[in-house]
Scaffold this motif. Structure first.
Motif, PDB file in Angstrom:
ATOM      1  N   ALA A  61       0.838  -1.200   0.000  1.00  0.00           N
ATOM      2  CA  ALA A  61       0.000   0.000   0.000  1.00  0.00           C
ATOM      3  C   ALA A  61       0.873   1.250   0.000  1.00  0.00           C
ATOM      4  O   ALA A  61       2.044   1.209   0.363  1.00  0.00           O
ATOM      5  CB  ALA A  61      -0.899   0.006   1.233  1.00  0.00           C
ATOM      6  N   THR A  62       0.275   2.355  -0.412  1.00  0.00           N
ATOM      7  CA  THR A  62       0.900   3.670  -0.292  1.00  0.00           C
ATOM      8  C   THR A  62       0.096   4.448   0.733  1.00  0.00           C
ATOM      9  O   THR A  62      -1.115   4.584   0.599  1.00  0.00           O
ATOM     10  CB  THR A  62       0.915   4.415  -1.638  1.00  0.00           C
ATOM     11  OG1 THR A  62       1.670   3.641  -2.578  1.00  0.00           O
ATOM     12  CG2 THR A  62       1.520   5.790  -1.501  1.00  0.00           C
ATOM     13  N   GLU A 121      -0.350   8.015   2.717  1.00  0.00           N
ATOM     14  CA  GLU A 121       0.002   9.427   2.599  1.00  0.00           C
ATOM     15  C   GLU A 121      -0.147  10.157   3.920  1.00  0.00           C
ATOM     16  O   GLU A 121      -1.128   9.970   4.632  1.00  0.00           O
ATOM     17  CB  GLU A 121      -0.864  10.087   1.530  1.00  0.00           C
ATOM     18  CG  GLU A 121      -0.560   9.558   0.145  1.00  0.00           C
ATOM     19  CD  GLU A 121      -1.094  10.452  -0.963  1.00  0.00           C
ATOM     20  OE1 GLU A 121      -1.383  11.630  -0.713  1.00  0.00           O
ATOM     21  OE2 GLU A 121      -1.199   9.932  -2.075  1.00  0.00           O
ATOM     22  N   ALA A 151       1.101   0.562   9.063  1.00  0.00           N
ATOM     23  CA  ALA A 151       1.686   0.083   7.809  1.00  0.00           C
ATOM     24  C   ALA A 151       2.229  -1.328   8.000  1.00  0.00           C
ATOM     25  O   ALA A 151       2.436  -1.779   9.127  1.00  0.00           O
ATOM     26  CB  ALA A 151       2.800   1.024   7.363  1.00  0.00           C
ATOM     27  N   SER A 173       7.277  16.195  -2.117  1.00  0.00           N
ATOM     28  CA  SER A 173       7.012  15.024  -1.293  1.00  0.00           C
ATOM     29  C   SER A 173       8.286  14.207  -1.144  1.00  0.00           C
ATOM     30  O   SER A 173       9.232  14.356  -1.914  1.00  0.00           O
ATOM     31  CB  SER A 173       5.896  14.177  -1.902  1.00  0.00           C
ATOM     32  OG  SER A 173       6.291  13.684  -3.160  1.00  0.00           O
ATOM     33  N   VAL A 204      10.156   3.178   2.055  1.00  0.00           N
ATOM     34  CA  VAL A 204       9.490   1.882   2.121  1.00  0.00           C
ATOM     35  C   VAL A 204       9.661   1.341   3.538  1.00  0.00           C
ATOM     36  O   VAL A 204      10.751   1.354   4.095  1.00  0.00           O
ATOM     37  CB  VAL A 204      10.077   0.898   1.084  1.00  0.00           C
ATOM     38  CG1 VAL A 204       9.459  -0.481   1.229  1.00  0.00           C
ATOM     39  CG2 VAL A 204       9.865   1.436  -0.326  1.00  0.00           C
ATOM     40  N   ARG A 255       3.715  14.581   2.082  1.00  0.00           N
ATOM     41  CA  ARG A 255       3.496  15.706   1.166  1.00  0.00           C
ATOM     42  C   ARG A 255       3.541  16.998   1.966  1.00  0.00           C
ATOM     43  O   ARG A 255       2.723  17.211   2.856  1.00  0.00           O
ATOM     44  CB  ARG A 255       2.157  15.571   0.461  1.00  0.00           C
ATOM     45  CG  ARG A 255       2.073  14.320  -0.373  1.00  0.00           C
ATOM     46  CD  ARG A 255       1.009  14.374  -1.429  1.00  0.00           C
ATOM     47  NE  ARG A 255       0.882  13.096  -2.104  1.00  0.00           N
ATOM     48  CZ  ARG A 255       1.728  12.650  -3.023  1.00  0.00           C
ATOM     49  NH1 ARG A 255       2.752  13.374  -3.377  1.00  0.00           N
ATOM     50  NH2 ARG A 255       1.540  11.460  -3.585  1.00  0.00           N
ATOM     51  N   SER A 314       9.494  10.038   0.377  1.00  0.00           N
ATOM     52  CA  SER A 314       8.912   8.740   0.721  1.00  0.00           C
ATOM     53  C   SER A 314       9.971   7.767   1.213  1.00  0.00           C
ATOM     54  O   SER A 314      11.174   7.997   1.055  1.00  0.00           O
ATOM     55  CB  SER A 314       8.199   8.151  -0.488  1.00  0.00           C
ATOM     56  OG  SER A 314       9.135   7.855  -1.509  1.00  0.00           O
ATOM     57  N   ASP A 346       5.080  -1.570   2.472  1.00  0.00           N
ATOM     58  CA  ASP A 346       4.257  -0.386   2.194  1.00  0.00           C
ATOM     59  C   ASP A 346       5.164   0.827   2.037  1.00  0.00           C
ATOM     60  O   ASP A 346       6.285   0.858   2.545  1.00  0.00           O
ATOM     61  CB  ASP A 346       3.267  -0.111   3.338  1.00  0.00           C
ATOM     62  CG  ASP A 346       2.128  -1.124   3.408  1.00  0.00           C
ATOM     63  OD1 ASP A 346       2.000  -1.951   2.493  1.00  0.00           O
ATOM     64  OD2 ASP A 346       1.383  -1.068   4.405  1.00  0.00           O
ATOM     65  N   THR A 347       4.668   1.827   1.338  1.00  0.00           N
ATOM     66  CA  THR A 347       5.407   3.074   1.158  1.00  0.00           C
ATOM     67  C   THR A 347       4.691   4.197   1.890  1.00  0.00           C
ATOM     68  O   THR A 347       3.482   4.364   1.732  1.00  0.00           O
ATOM     69  CB  THR A 347       5.519   3.434  -0.343  1.00  0.00           C
ATOM     70  OG1 THR A 347       6.204   2.374  -1.023  1.00  0.00           O
ATOM     71  CG2 THR A 347       6.260   4.739  -0.556  1.00  0.00           C
ATOM     72  N   ILE A 348       5.448   4.938   2.699  1.00  0.00           N
ATOM     73  CA  ILE A 348       4.919   6.138   3.347  1.00  0.00           C
ATOM     74  C   ILE A 348       5.350   7.320   2.488  1.00  0.00           C
ATOM     75  O   ILE A 348       6.521   7.450   2.148  1.00  0.00           O
ATOM     76  CB  ILE A 348       5.486   6.333   4.773  1.00  0.00           C
ATOM     77  CG1 ILE A 348       5.334   5.074   5.614  1.00  0.00           C
ATOM     78  CG2 ILE A 348       4.863   7.557   5.427  1.00  0.00           C
ATOM     79  CD1 ILE A 348       3.946   4.762   6.059  1.00  0.00           C
ATOM     80  N   VAL A 349       4.388   8.166   2.114  1.00  0.00           N
ATOM     81  CA  VAL A 349       4.671   9.369   1.330  1.00  0.00           C
ATOM     82  C   VAL A 349       4.264  10.580   2.172  1.00  0.00           C
ATOM     83  O   VAL A 349       3.114  10.667   2.612  1.00  0.00           O
ATOM     84  CB  VAL A 349       3.903   9.384  -0.013  1.00  0.00           C
ATOM     85  CG1 VAL A 349       4.134  10.687  -0.761  1.00  0.00           C
ATOM     86  CG2 VAL A 349       4.285   8.189  -0.863  1.00  0.00           C
TER      87      VAL A 349
END
Length: 105
Positions: free
Chosen positions: A25-26, A28, A43, A76, A80, A52, A78, A47-50
């Motif tokens: 998942a991503t 945000e 998470a 942004s 993993v 912004r 990011s 998963d990727t944390i983004v």
């Protein structure tokens, strides 16, 4: 029907019923008015944390020994997710800004 065909059919049905592993998942997180929103996220590894950044100044998402992501204004950054447990992070430039990633499997 041959026995080999029946075995293949059973295997296919079993895979269908069990499903496949969920994709990564991503997640945000918005940085706005000197806050991480949401401050806490959940998470899983992969998963990727983004983050912004909607503020007009640089921020970081920093967890000593884990990660240090610099996020310029209007951009942004990011990373993993790896491991499990709870990881707290903060902004090096604004240490009152704090967030948390709850890692699970």
């Amino acid at each position: 029907m041959t026995m080999a065909f029946v075995l293949k059919l059973c295997l296919a049905a079993g895979l269908f019923l069990c499903g496949t592993a969920a994709g990564a998942a991503t997640i945000e997180v918005t940085i706005e008015k000197l806050e991480f929103k949401p401050a806490a996220v959940t998470a899983r590894p992969g998963d990727t944390i983004v983050w912004r950044n909607k503020d007009v100044m640089d921020h970081t998402a920093t967890s000593k020994g884990n990660f240090d992501v610099v996020i310029p204004p209007g951009k942004s950054g990011s990373m993993v997710v790896k491991g499990d447990g709870v990881v707290g992070y903060y902004c090096r430039y604004h240490p009152n800004m704090k967030g948390r990633i709850e890692l699970g499997r």
